[in-house]
Every structure is written in C-alpha cells, then in structure tokens.
Design an enzyme around this catalytic site. Structure first.
Site, PDB file in Angstrom:
ATOM      1  N   GLY A  59       0.642  -4.994   0.762  1.00  0.00           N
ATOM      2  CA  GLY A  59      -0.628  -5.030   0.043  1.00  0.00           C
ATOM      3  C   GLY A  59      -0.561  -5.786  -1.271  1.00  0.00           C
ATOM      4  O   GLY A  59      -1.575  -6.299  -1.748  1.00  0.00           O
TER       5      GLY A  59
ATOM      6  N   GLU B  70       6.615  -5.787   7.525  1.00  0.00           N
ATOM      7  CA  GLU B  70       5.977  -4.741   8.328  1.00  0.00           C
ATOM      8  C   GLU B  70       6.577  -4.563   9.715  1.00  0.00           C
ATOM      9  O   GLU B  70       6.556  -3.458  10.271  1.00  0.00           O
ATOM     10  CB  GLU B  70       4.472  -5.023   8.443  1.00  0.00           C
ATOM     11  CG  GLU B  70       3.685  -4.763   7.178  1.00  0.00           C
ATOM     12  CD  GLU B  70       3.859  -5.830   6.115  1.00  0.00           C
ATOM     13  OE1 GLU B  70       3.414  -5.611   4.974  1.00  0.00           O
ATOM     14  OE2 GLU B  70       4.444  -6.894   6.416  1.00  0.00           O
TER      15      GLU B  70
ATOM     16  N   GLY C 148       0.830  -1.190   0.000  1.00  0.00           N
ATOM     17  CA  GLY C 148       0.000   0.000   0.000  1.00  0.00           C
ATOM     18  C   GLY C 148       0.870   1.247   0.000  1.00  0.00           C
ATOM     19  O   GLY C 148       2.086   1.186   0.232  1.00  0.00           O
TER      20      GLY C 148
ATOM     21  N   ASP D 161      -0.304  -7.654   7.741  1.00  0.00           N
ATOM     22  CA  ASP D 161      -1.755  -7.485   7.653  1.00  0.00           C
ATOM     23  C   ASP D 161      -2.259  -8.029   6.321  1.00  0.00           C
ATOM     24  O   ASP D 161      -1.760  -9.034   5.839  1.00  0.00           O
ATOM     25  CB  ASP D 161      -2.127  -6.018   7.885  1.00  0.00           C
ATOM     26  CG  ASP D 161      -1.551  -5.072   6.839  1.00  0.00           C
ATOM     27  OD1 ASP D 161      -0.571  -5.443   6.174  1.00  0.00           O
ATOM     28  OD2 ASP D 161      -2.079  -3.945   6.700  1.00  0.00           O
TER      29      ASP D 161
END
Length: 355
Positions: free
Chosen positions: A121, A144, A72, A152
């Site tokens: 992402g 992350e 992302g 995530d």
C-alpha cells in the site's frame, strides 16, 4: 500550521505550510502501515485540499526514517478474516483501493518523499503520483506473492507499463529495488538525500515550480544490480506461463547465471496460485485503464480472502514467522488455471466503482 482534523489517533498528521499540504504517516513502530482510519483520513483531507485554492501541491512522507510505508495493515486484515468478519475485510480493501484511485487522478501534484521501505500500500499511495523522490535508503518491493496475495493497489496498471519485462519480474519475485534501479526504471522520478527533505518541503511551501523545488545538488545513487540483468529479465519474463518463465531461468542458470539461479529459487518459495494470478495481471494490465485495473484487483481480493493461501502466508511470514507456508496447492502443477481466469470476472455481489 498544524492541523489536528481527520487524524486517526495520531497515526496520520496533516499540516498546511504555505502552498503545501503536508501529510506525515505516523506509525513508525509499524513501519507506517496504513490503518483504515489513516486511509479514510487521508482521502477526506485530499478532497478538502483539492478544493482549497491556496494549496497547489501535496507532499507525503513517513515518520521514523525506517519506512515511508510498508503497506496496508495486513495483520489487522488477517485477524478480521480469521474471525469471519468479511464485510470489514472488504471494507478495508475497498477504502484502500478508492484512495489509490483518488490519488492517481488527483488534480494537484503529489510529491512522495521516500526514505526507507516502500511496499504494498505504500507503493499504492506514492507510485501513481507525479513525483517520487528516492533517498539513499529507498527500498521498493511488491512482495505479495510471498504471502498468498498478489500485487495490488494499482500494480495491475503500473507494473506492465515499466520498461521491458521488469514489471513482470517484480510482480513474480517480490524482489527489492534500491534507488539506482528505481530511477532507471521510473519507479522513482528524482533522487535526494533524506537530509535534504526538509529543504525540499520549505521550497514546496514557497509555492514555486514543483520541479525546481525537487532539484537538489547531490551525487546520483550508484547504478543498481538490475541494470546488468535487463536483457536476461526481458527474455525470461516474456514467457507465457510461470512454468515457462521458471524453465527459462533454469536454462540461464545452467549456463552460469547466478542471477537466474537466485531468481528461480526465490520464485519457488512463492505461493503457486499467487504467481499464476500475478502473471495473468501482467498480461491483462496493458489493456486496462486505471479504474478497470483497480476493479479487477478488488474482484481478485474478494476471492482470495475466502481462500487458504493468504492466511497461511501471513501466518508463516508475519505471525509465527516460521517461513514454512503450506501452500494449497503446493506446486504449479496443481493450480486451477480456469479458476484463476474466473477470479478476474465480475462478482455475484454489487461492485464498487473506482472511476
């Protein structure tokens, strides 16, 4: 047939080719990082293609060759958070998580053609689909914990379901995985040279069986380095706590394992609180369905966005690039484990549904 609708200023392109709906992530200079416009456009287009009988499969690829998608748009989220625009921050995460959940339950097969980097992402919009085709340049990672975040985009569900304890290893290290290991670990389902992707798309457009379209005569990639370390990984990363895992790595390192020494050193550069969150994700994940896993990640991210470590990690890695994050707390001993557990609980605000 090119289709200009739902595009985010050219950042994402949609095309119908016979039976195929083709998505091209088109931000090569940004390693095809997902903007909110790209996320919203892809979600709408998937809805439309699912309802269109003539399209029987979807393929997604990244432009430029260096990356499928590096994640992302973290720089944008960082800027929004620094400006105190938390409604916009949460809108980004909710949209990304809704898209990932939509793709996981999509009624038509999704084929990800992965050349280059697939992280964050990018993993979210590929790993949960039916087919993940790795090229010779494939590089997977969920890094992350190195920026004060946590794995995530559905990794609470997916990583614990990988063979053995490899998912916990990937979550706690952010280590990179090449095509050989990706095939062995079910991160990728097929291998094909990037030069064969055009022919694969032609075969998918013809409408025949998807599996047949993905069979490309090619030498398999060489076995990856993780294959030789699987026994050690399964033993070490079964530790109950991050401290226990590090202790086991230190013992293995003292017995001569270079892999264990390098892994322990890598983990000690990561955010202590993020490590503890990730370990708890891997513990809880096997008992959650996909919607529950995504909801738990949304609860976590809303808490993390109000903290210190995410902004410090992004600053150190992506903004100033000094590689010296000031984690708070700086050591595992200082992590509030009760607060980590509480972060998985319901928020005191209305929560989205990801079913």
């Amino acid at each position: 047939m090119a289709d200009g609708g739902d595009q985010a200023a050219g950042e994402i392109l949609f095309e119908r080719r016979g039976a195929l709906g083709l998505v091209t992530l088109n931000r090569p200079k940004a390693l095809n990082a997902l903007s909110l416009g790209m996320i919203d456009g892809l979600h709408r287009r998937l809805d439309a293609w699912e309802a269109e009988a003539g399209i029987t499969r979807v393929a997604i690829r990244g432009a430029g060759g260096r990356a499928f998608c590096a994640g992302g748009d973290i720089r944008h989220v960082y800027a929004l958070g620094r400006a105190g625009r938390f409604d916009d921050v949460f809108a980004f995460w909710e949209a990304e998580y809704r898209l990932v959940a939509r793709m996981q339950r999509y009624a038509k097969p999704i084929v990800a053609l992965i050349a280059g980097v697939v992280m964050g992402g990018g993993a979210g919009i590929s790993l949960h689909g039916a087919h993940r085709v790795a090229s010779e340049g494939y590089v997977f990672a969920m890094p992350e914990v190195g920026i004060g975040l946590f794995p995530d985009v559905g990794m609470t569900y997916a990583l614990p379901r990988l063979p053995g304890r490899i998912g916990t290893y990937l979550a706690l290290t952010g280590a990179r995985v090449g095509p050989g290991d990706a095939l062995a670990l079910d991160l990728a389902t097929e291998f094909a040279p990037a030069a064969a992707f055009a022919a694969i798309l032609d075969a998918l457009a013809d409408g025949g069986p998807v599996a047949a379209a993905l069979r490309v005569p090619a030498a398999a990639p060489p076995a990856g380095p993780l294959a030789a370390e699987r026994g050690l990984i399964d033993d070490v990363f079964s530790g109950e706590t991050v401290a226990d895992i590090l202790g086991r790595l230190d013992v293995a390192a003292s017995a001569g394992s270079t892999f264990a020494a390098e892994t322990a050193a890598l983990m000690r550069t990561r955010c202590p609180t993020s490590l503890c969150i990730a370990r708890e994700q891997m513990r809880r994940g096997p008992d959650l369905d996909f919607a529950q896993a995504i909801l738990s990640e949304y609860r976590l991210v809303t808490r993390v966005m109000h903290g210190h470590d995410f902004y410090e990690g992004v600053r150190a890695v992506l903004i100033d690039k000094d590689g010296r994050p000031d984690w708070r707390p700086a050591t595992l001993d200082g992590v509030d484990h009760a607060a980590v557990a509480a972060a998985f609980g319901p928020a005191d605000r209305p929560e989205p549904r990801f079913a």
